[in-house]
Design an enzyme around this catalytic site. Structure first.
Site, short mmCIF file in Angstrom:
data_model
loop_
_atom_site.label_atom_id
_atom_site.label_comp_id
_atom_site.label_asym_id
_atom_site.label_seq_id
_atom_site.Cartn_x
_atom_site.Cartn_y
_atom_site.Cartn_z
CB SER A 7 -21.89 -9.31 -34.77
OG SER A 7 -21.37 -8.99 -33.51
CG HIS A 32 -19.21 -12.67 -35.33
ND1 HIS A 32 -18.08 -13.17 -35.93
CD2 HIS A 32 -18.81 -11.61 -34.59
CE1 HIS A 32 -17.03 -12.44 -35.56
NE2 HIS A 32 -17.45 -11.49 -34.74
CG ASP A 34 -18.09 -9.70 -31.52
OD1 ASP A 34 -17.14 -10.10 -32.20
OD2 ASP A 34 -19.08 -9.12 -32.00
CG MET A 36 -15.18 -7.79 -26.77
SD MET A 36 -15.90 -6.16 -27.04
CE MET A 36 -16.45 -6.34 -28.74
CG HIS A 65 -14.05 -11.86 -33.07
ND1 HIS A 65 -14.43 -10.61 -33.53
CD2 HIS A 65 -12.69 -11.81 -32.99
CE1 HIS A 65 -13.36 -9.85 -33.69
NE2 HIS A 65 -12.29 -10.56 -33.36
CG MET A 67 -11.93 -9.22 -30.16
SD MET A 67 -13.33 -8.14 -30.52
CE MET A 67 -14.66 -9.32 -30.38
CG MET A 142 -10.53 -7.33 -36.60
SD MET A 142 -12.19 -7.95 -36.24
CE MET A 142 -13.03 -6.45 -35.73
CG ASP A 178 -16.16 -8.58 -37.01
OD1 ASP A 178 -17.21 -7.92 -37.01
OD2 ASP A 178 -15.70 -9.13 -35.99
C1 DX5 Z 1 -16.18 -5.41 -33.05
C2 DX5 Z 1 -16.81 -6.79 -33.20
C3 DX5 Z 1 -17.78 -6.89 -34.31
C4 DX5 Z 1 -19.01 -6.01 -34.14
C5 DX5 Z 1 -19.62 -5.75 -35.49
O1 DX5 Z 1 -15.14 -5.49 -32.15
O2 DX5 Z 1 -15.81 -7.76 -33.42
O3 DX5 Z 1 -18.17 -8.24 -34.53
O4 DX5 Z 1 -19.96 -6.57 -33.29
O5 DX5 Z 1 -20.66 -4.83 -35.36
P1 DX5 Z 1 -20.98 -3.78 -36.53
O6 DX5 Z 1 -21.40 -4.59 -37.71
O7 DX5 Z 1 -22.07 -2.94 -35.95
O8 DX5 Z 1 -19.71 -3.00 -36.79
ZN ZN Z 2 -16.43 -9.75 -34.10
#
Ligand code: DX5
Ligand code: ZN
Length: 221
Positions: A7, A32, A34, A36, A65, A67, A142, A178
Site C-alpha cells: 500500500s 494498492h 488508497d 481518501m 481502494h 474510501m 478491512m 487490508d
Molecule cells: C487504511 C488503508 C490501508 C493502509 C494499510 O485505511 O486502506 O491500505 O494503507 O497500511 P498498514 O499495512 O500500515 O496498516
Molecule cells: Zn487500503
C-alpha cells in the site's frame, strides 16, 4: 499462491518513483492505492495526479481502494487513468449492485474489463454481499478502521474471512485483507481464506522489503 499488494500510503512521496521501483523489484504482485476524501474517512490522501505519476512508472496492476463518498462519480476517470481494479466501500454505495456492474463495463489499459471490488469496514456484516456475489471480482476485508496506515490488525477479521469465503462459494473471487498485516499474520490469514495481502507499513518501513514480501509469501505456503 497468495498475492502481495504493498500500500503506497506508507511510501515516502518525496521519492515515490524510487519507492515504487523498490517494491516492484522486491516482488510485489500489484500496487494498492488508497484514495481518501476526508468525508468517508477522517483523512485525505491522494488523487488523480498521483495516480498518473504511478501509472507512468510501473506495469504492475493498480488496485484502487476508494474510501470516498459517491465513488460512482469518479469511476470512469480512474479507469481512464489506468486503474486495473476499483474497490468501493459498501457503506458508501446505496446502489452497490449498479456500481459494481458499472465498474465491470469500464475498460482497463489492456482492453480487459476493470475488476470490481467491494470493501467492508470491520463492523460491516458479510451478508451485505449476499445479493452481489455474481457482480464481484474482489472482496476487500478491512482489518482496521480505514483512514490511516500503521494501525493494529483487529483479530475479529479471521472468522469474518471464513464467513465471506463460504458465501462466495466456488466463484473465482479474490479475498483481500487490508490493515495492520505483518509477516506473522500471513499464514493464519491465508488459512482462513485470504488470497491477497495488502501491506503498507510492514513493507515500506522495512529495511529490506524484498525479505518481508518473501517471508509473507513463504509463511502463507
Ligand atoms: C487504511 C488503508 C490501508 C493502509 C494499510 O485505511 O486502506 O491500505 O494503507 O497500511 P498498514 O499495512 O500500515 O496498516
Ligand atoms: Zn487500503
Amino acid at each position: 499462491m497468495v498475492k502481495i499488494a504493498p500500500s503506497i500510503l506508507s511510501a515516502d512521496f518525496g521519492i515515490l518513483a524510487e519507492e515504487i521501483a523498490r517494491v516492484e523489484a522486491a516482488g510485489a504482485d500489484q500496487l494498492h492505492i488508497d484514495v481518501m476524501d476526508g468525508r468517508f474517512v477522517p483523512n485525505i490522501s491522494m488523487g488523480f495526479p498521483i495516480l498518473d505519476a504511478i501509472r507512468k512508472r510501473t506495469r504492475l496492476p493498480l488496485d484502487l481502494h476508494l474510501m470516498i463518498v459517491e465513488p460512482e462519480k469518479y469511476l470512469p476517470e480512474f479507469a481512464a487513468r489506468g486503474a486495473d481494479m476499483l474497490t468501493v466501500h459498501v457503506e458508501a454505495c446505496p446502489h452497490l449492485q449498479r456500481t459494481l456492474v458499472s465498474i465491470r463495463e469500464l475498460a482497463a489499459r489492456r482492453g480487459a474489463p476493470v475488476k470490481a471490488g467491494a470493501a467492508l469496514n470491520p463492523a460491516t456484516h458479510p451478508s451485505t454481499l449476499d445479493y452481489v456475489t455474481d457482480d464481484l471480482d474482489l472482496v476487500l476485508v478491512m482489518s482496521v478502521n480505514p483512514g490511516f496506515g500503521g494501525q493494529k490488525l483487529i483479530p475479529a477479521v479471521y472468522p469474518k474471512i471464513r464467513q465471506i469465503r463460504s458465501l462466495l462459494g466456488t466463484r473465482p473471487i479474490d479475498v483481500s485483507i487490508d490493515g495492520g498485516v505483518k509477516v506473522e499474520h500471513a499464514r493464519p490469514l491465508v488459512e482462513h481464506g485470504a488470497s491477497i495481502l495488502v501491506a503498507g507499513s510492514a513493507v515500506f518501513e522495512a529495511k529490506d522489503p524484498a525479505a518481508v514480501i518473501k517471508q509473507m509469501r513463504s509463511a502463507a505456503g
